[in-house]
Design an enzyme around this catalytic site. Structure first.
Site, PDB file in Angstrom:
ATOM      1  N   ASP A 236       4.968  15.267  -3.233  1.00  0.00           N
ATOM      2  CA  ASP A 236       3.563  14.631  -2.624  1.00  0.00           C
ATOM      3  C   ASP A 236       3.179  15.480  -1.415  1.00  0.00           C
ATOM      4  O   ASP A 236       1.885  15.637  -1.368  1.00  0.00           O
ATOM      5  CB  ASP A 236       3.942  13.043  -2.545  1.00  0.00           C
ATOM      6  N   GLY A 237       4.068  15.853  -0.608  1.00  0.00           N
ATOM      7  CA  GLY A 237       3.637  16.453   0.315  1.00  0.00           C
ATOM      8  C   GLY A 237       2.744  17.878   0.252  1.00  0.00           C
ATOM      9  O   GLY A 237       2.003  18.037   0.938  1.00  0.00           O
TER      10      GLY A 237
ATOM     11  N   ASN B 224      -3.401   9.948   2.368  1.00  0.00           N
ATOM     12  CA  ASN B 224      -2.734   8.772   2.525  1.00  0.00           C
ATOM     13  C   ASN B 224      -3.030   7.676   3.733  1.00  0.00           C
ATOM     14  O   ASN B 224      -3.288   6.653   3.367  1.00  0.00           O
ATOM     15  CB  ASN B 224      -1.090   9.099   2.813  1.00  0.00           C
TER      16      ASN B 224
ATOM     17  N   THR C  51       1.305   3.180  -1.169  1.00  0.00           N
ATOM     18  CA  THR C  51       2.580   3.306  -1.879  1.00  0.00           C
ATOM     19  C   THR C  51       3.488   4.015  -1.152  1.00  0.00           C
ATOM     20  O   THR C  51       4.571   4.124  -1.637  1.00  0.00           O
ATOM     21  CB  THR C  51       2.647   3.380  -3.407  1.00  0.00           C
ATOM     22  N   ALA C  52       3.097   4.344   0.009  1.00  0.00           N
ATOM     23  CA  ALA C  52       3.842   5.308   1.066  1.00  0.00           C
ATOM     24  C   ALA C  52       4.210   4.309   2.163  1.00  0.00           C
ATOM     25  O   ALA C  52       4.966   3.299   2.053  1.00  0.00           O
ATOM     26  CB  ALA C  52       2.770   6.201   1.691  1.00  0.00           C
ATOM     27  N   TYR C  53       3.839   4.772   3.222  1.00  0.00           N
ATOM     28  CA  TYR C  53       4.486   3.835   4.522  1.00  0.00           C
ATOM     29  C   TYR C  53       3.883   2.642   4.617  1.00  0.00           C
ATOM     30  O   TYR C  53       4.502   1.642   4.965  1.00  0.00           O
ATOM     31  CB  TYR C  53       3.961   4.718   5.805  1.00  0.00           C
ATOM     32  N   SER C  54       2.702   2.452   4.427  1.00  0.00           N
ATOM     33  CA  SER C  54       2.101   1.003   4.307  1.00  0.00           C
ATOM     34  C   SER C  54       2.932  -0.092   3.593  1.00  0.00           C
ATOM     35  O   SER C  54       3.251  -1.047   3.708  1.00  0.00           O
ATOM     36  CB  SER C  54       0.693   0.818   3.792  1.00  0.00           C
ATOM     37  N   LEU C  55       3.351   0.390   2.220  1.00  0.00           N
ATOM     38  CA  LEU C  55       4.191  -0.473   1.436  1.00  0.00           C
ATOM     39  C   LEU C  55       5.530  -0.584   2.008  1.00  0.00           C
ATOM     40  O   LEU C  55       6.044  -1.887   2.140  1.00  0.00           O
ATOM     41  CB  LEU C  55       4.531   0.299   0.147  1.00  0.00           C
TER      42      LEU C  55
END
Length: 414
Positions: free
Chosen positions: A169-170, A246, A287-291
């Protein structure tokens, strides 16, 4: 809608229905569609086009969108996909065969370098496309030096028709960052990382998948991006600008005290967050840091901006999902006990002092990404495989007991 849905899956039939000629793309019987209607434009080497300054050096395309009334075409000039449209079953139709592909791979990874070399050779020798690779990859793989681009020259990116990502993803986030606040070409993302939530394609099938993308035979999703401006105290011009896929993260960093952040929405005071910080995310970033910070998972086709506090020191604080047309202003309060820092898709880290503030809004330049099946199927599969969403062992059904004689009591062993 039922009588149209099967047709959208066949891009050749869609082109016939729209009566559009697509130079350089073969028809049902193998003949070149549109060869008699439009003069063929020679696609020369990208360096020649760059040197001689051709007016249009990107392959033109159209977006095909399925509606209740049928298929609607949205022509896009010079590859500049910028309008946020209803995005159900959208396809890209090339008006001109793509000629230049930018390859972006995971850096300092031997497997990614080997795959990059194989894909670059195939694109050049068999697909007859111009190939560009970043200077870092070219320095690690000697045979790719002839494809190396000068990243200091921003105009080179104006010639890119398609981006192929190989990694995690990065890698996709990095590829999108190369087109900050500018039109981003369609992306084909091949999974070669840890999670690969945003990488739906499998590398062993790269020939088939890239060929379908070049032919416009894949669904596409427009991934919303955020446009962020960092202003220093009493400065009229922004000090930094970023476009992110993101999230934008404002956090207290290494300070042991909580930060105090004042938030405005469209100029109206919204709240003051006292805690570890704030995450402002896109649906893709949900679905990244927020999750991990307690935010909701949002389908990437839902237009909205996620506002997720990080460890707020109040019970009543809850994450929000705001409309995509709002502008958020986040300012480090003058009475904050701690400083703060801001990062953009984990790129860069800038210190915030009291009075500094951020303006965050939806970017008009989304990232068009080809999908392996369709946007929803790819998303649900990623939730299940990468995050183990809703995966649990099924309840065991007890085995029904039976006796030889219905009236006889059960025998006791021994």
């Amino acid at each position: 809608q039922e009588h149209v849905s099967p047709l959208i899956q066949n891009s050749k039939y869609v082109r016939q229905m729209l009566s559009l000629s697509v130079p350089g793309i073969e028809g049902e019987k193998g003949e070149k569609q549109g060869a008699s209607n439009a003069p063929s434009t020679p696609r020369t080497d990208w360096r020649r086009r760059h040197i001689f300054g051709a007016e249009s050096i990107k392959a033109s395309l159209s977006l095909l969108r399925l509606t209740d009334a049928g298929v609607v075409e949205k022509k896009v000039s010079n590859g500049a996909v910028y309008e946020r449209l209803p995005m159900n079953q959208m396809k890209i139709q090339w008006q001109q065969r793509p000629s230049t592909v930018l390859l972006v791979s995971k850096v300092h990874d031997a497997e990614a370098n080997r795959s990059l070399s194989v894909v670059a050779r195939w694109l050049c020798e068999e697909m007859h496309l111009d190939v560009l690779v970043e200077s870092v990859a070219a320095s690690e793989v000697p045979e790719l030096k002839k494809f190396s681009l000068d990243q200091k020259d921003d105009t080179i990116f104006d010639s890119v028709d398609v981006v192929v990502c190989i990694g995690g993803d990065g890698t996709m986030l990095h590829a999108a960052s190369l087109f900050t606040n500018a039109p981003c070409p369609p992306m084909l993302c091949f999974h070669l990382g840890t999670l690969g939530f945003l990488m739906p394609f499998h590398l062993p099938n790269f020939k088939q998948d890239i060929s379908k993308g070049i032919a416009g035979d894949c669904d596409v999703i427009l991934r919303m991006r955020l446009y962020a401006l960092l202003y220093r105290h009493n400065q009229p011009e922004p000090a930094e600008e970023f476009t992110v896929v993101n999230e934008v993260v404002i956090s207290r960093g290494a300070s042991p005290s909580q930060a105090s952040l004042t938030v405005f929405c469209n100029g109206r005071h919204l709240t003051v967050i006292a805690g570890d910080g704030i995450i402002i995310a896109t649906p893709t970033g949900s679905t990244a840091y927020s999750l991990a910070a307690g935010g909701s998972m949002v389908h990437p086709e839902v237009p909205g901006i996620l506002f997720t506090p990080i460890c707020p020191h109040i019970l009543a604080s809850r994450p929000l999902i705001l409309p995509d047309h709002v502008e958020l202003r986040v300012e480090l309060s003058s009475d904050s006990r701690a400083g703060a820092s801001v990062s953009f898709d984990a790129r860069g880290r800038f210190q915030l002092d009291p009075g500094d503030y951020l303006l965050v809004s939806a970017s008009k330049w989304p990232v068009p990404c080809f999908t392996r099946e369709d946007p929803s199927a790819d998303w649900y599969e990623s939730l299940s495989e990468c995050l183990s969403w809703n995966n649990r062992k099924r309840q065991r059904i007890p085995e029904k007991l039976s006796f030889p004689d219905e009236h006889a009591p059960p025998t006791v062993p021994g």
